[in-house]
Motif scaffolding. Structure first.
Motif, short mmCIF file in Angstrom:
data_model
loop_
_atom_site.label_atom_id
_atom_site.label_comp_id
_atom_site.label_asym_id
_atom_site.label_seq_id
_atom_site.Cartn_x
_atom_site.Cartn_y
_atom_site.Cartn_z
N MET A 1 30.00 39.56 18.08
CA MET A 1 29.30 38.98 19.22
C MET A 1 30.20 38.05 20.02
O MET A 1 30.18 38.07 21.26
CB MET A 1 28.05 38.24 18.74
N ASP A 2 31.01 37.25 19.34
CA ASP A 2 31.92 36.35 20.05
C ASP A 2 32.86 37.15 20.95
O ASP A 2 33.11 36.77 22.11
CB ASP A 2 32.74 35.53 19.05
N ASN A 3 33.40 38.23 20.42
CA ASN A 3 34.30 39.07 21.21
C ASN A 3 33.56 39.73 22.37
O ASN A 3 34.09 39.81 23.50
CB ASN A 3 34.93 40.16 20.33
N ALA A 4 32.34 40.19 22.12
CA ALA A 4 31.57 40.84 23.18
C ALA A 4 31.29 39.89 24.33
O ALA A 4 31.40 40.26 25.51
CB ALA A 4 30.26 41.39 22.62
N VAL A 5 30.96 38.65 24.01
CA VAL A 5 30.71 37.65 25.05
C VAL A 5 31.97 37.41 25.87
O VAL A 5 31.94 37.37 27.11
CB VAL A 5 30.22 36.33 24.43
N GLU A 6 33.10 37.28 25.17
CA GLU A 6 34.36 37.04 25.89
C GLU A 6 34.73 38.24 26.77
O GLU A 6 35.12 38.07 27.93
CB GLU A 6 35.48 36.77 24.89
N GLU B 1 19.95 36.56 7.49
CA GLU B 1 21.17 36.58 8.29
C GLU B 1 20.81 36.30 9.75
O GLU B 1 19.71 36.63 10.20
CB GLU B 1 21.88 37.93 8.18
N THR B 2 21.75 35.70 10.47
CA THR B 2 21.54 35.49 11.90
C THR B 2 21.89 36.76 12.66
O THR B 2 22.97 37.33 12.47
CB THR B 2 22.41 34.33 12.42
N CYS B 3 20.98 37.21 13.50
CA CYS B 3 21.23 38.36 14.36
C CYS B 3 21.28 37.88 15.80
O CYS B 3 20.51 37.02 16.22
CB CYS B 3 20.13 39.41 14.19
N TRP B 4 22.20 38.48 16.55
CA TRP B 4 22.43 38.07 17.93
C TRP B 4 22.18 39.21 18.90
O TRP B 4 22.39 40.38 18.58
CB TRP B 4 23.88 37.60 18.11
#
Length: 221
Positions: free
Chosen positions: A158-163, A196-199
């Motif tokens: 998710m971090d990569n997708a946002v970037e 688990e955290t899902c985004w």
């Protein structure tokens, strides 16, 4: 209003749709051929056993969902559920999503694209959706104002997708934490049951957005 948005990706290697053959037993669904239809067209890539697809079709009778799954055993499970209900606004497709999209979809035809819990490809980051040259082609099939909805339980994905959405694809985007009671897919149910955290990342194609494939069509489209 933003006009003629330039993608950073346009300075890099381009996807080459002309090199892809059509999937085996390929046909274009009538919902795509029928240019007179006013029903919004939605695409789901990696539909799995069809949990989200079937729920979406029931909850959105005014939209038509094309749900693609490549893995045979998952698609067979999806088909069994589909045949019990036979929603007329859902088209299951057993194919590789990239080749099928290239040969079936004209530009500017989709209102939404769902990428729910894709393979995280942690050992081959170039295969993550927003890292792939194909993502530019996929955006060319999306209407202005349309959305790409990505969900994952992998923080780094998710971090990569946002970037990538922000810096490479110039897509306005919002990141959300998925509610614990959400049950859109079998993966989502499993991950949330484990606490688990899902985004979810919702990306919007803005006015004036351009890709190198806005006028490109396969011969059969």
């Amino acid at each position: 209003m933003t006009e003629n948005i330039e993608l950073t990706h346009q300075q890099k290697r381009a996807f080459q749709p002309q090199k892809l053959s059509a999937p085996r037993d390929f046909t274009i669904p009538s919902v795509i051929k029928n240019s007179n239809s006013n029903m919004p067209l939605v695409l789901e890539i990696g539909a799995g056993k069809g949990k989200h697809a079937l729920s979406f079709a029931a909850e959105h009778p005014d939209k038509h969902l094309i749900a693609i799954e490549r893995t045979r055993n998952k698609f067979e499970a999806f088909t069994k559920q589909f045949e019990q209900r036979l929603p007329d606004n859902l088209t299951p497709i057993h194919a590789d999503a990239i080749a099928w999209t290239v040969h079936a979809l004209p530009p500017n035809c989709l209102t939404s694209i769902y990428l729910l819990y894709p393979n995280p490809e942690q050992h081959n980051l170039n295969q993550q959706w927003l890292n792939m040259p194909f993502f530019e082609f996929l955006l060319s099939r999306l209407q202005i104002g349309g959305t790409v909805i990505l969900a994952t339980n992998i923080d780094t994905y998710m971090d990569n997708a946002v970037e990538q959405a922000s810096t490479v694809w110039a897509l306005p985007n919002k990141r959300y934490k998925i509610a614990i009671e959400s049950q859109r897919t079998h993966f989502e149910v499993k991950y949330l049951a484990r606490r688990e955290t899902c985004w979810e990342l919702v990306m919007t194609k803005p006015q004036g957005y351009k890709t190198r494939f806005d006028d490109w069509c396969a011969n059969n489209v």
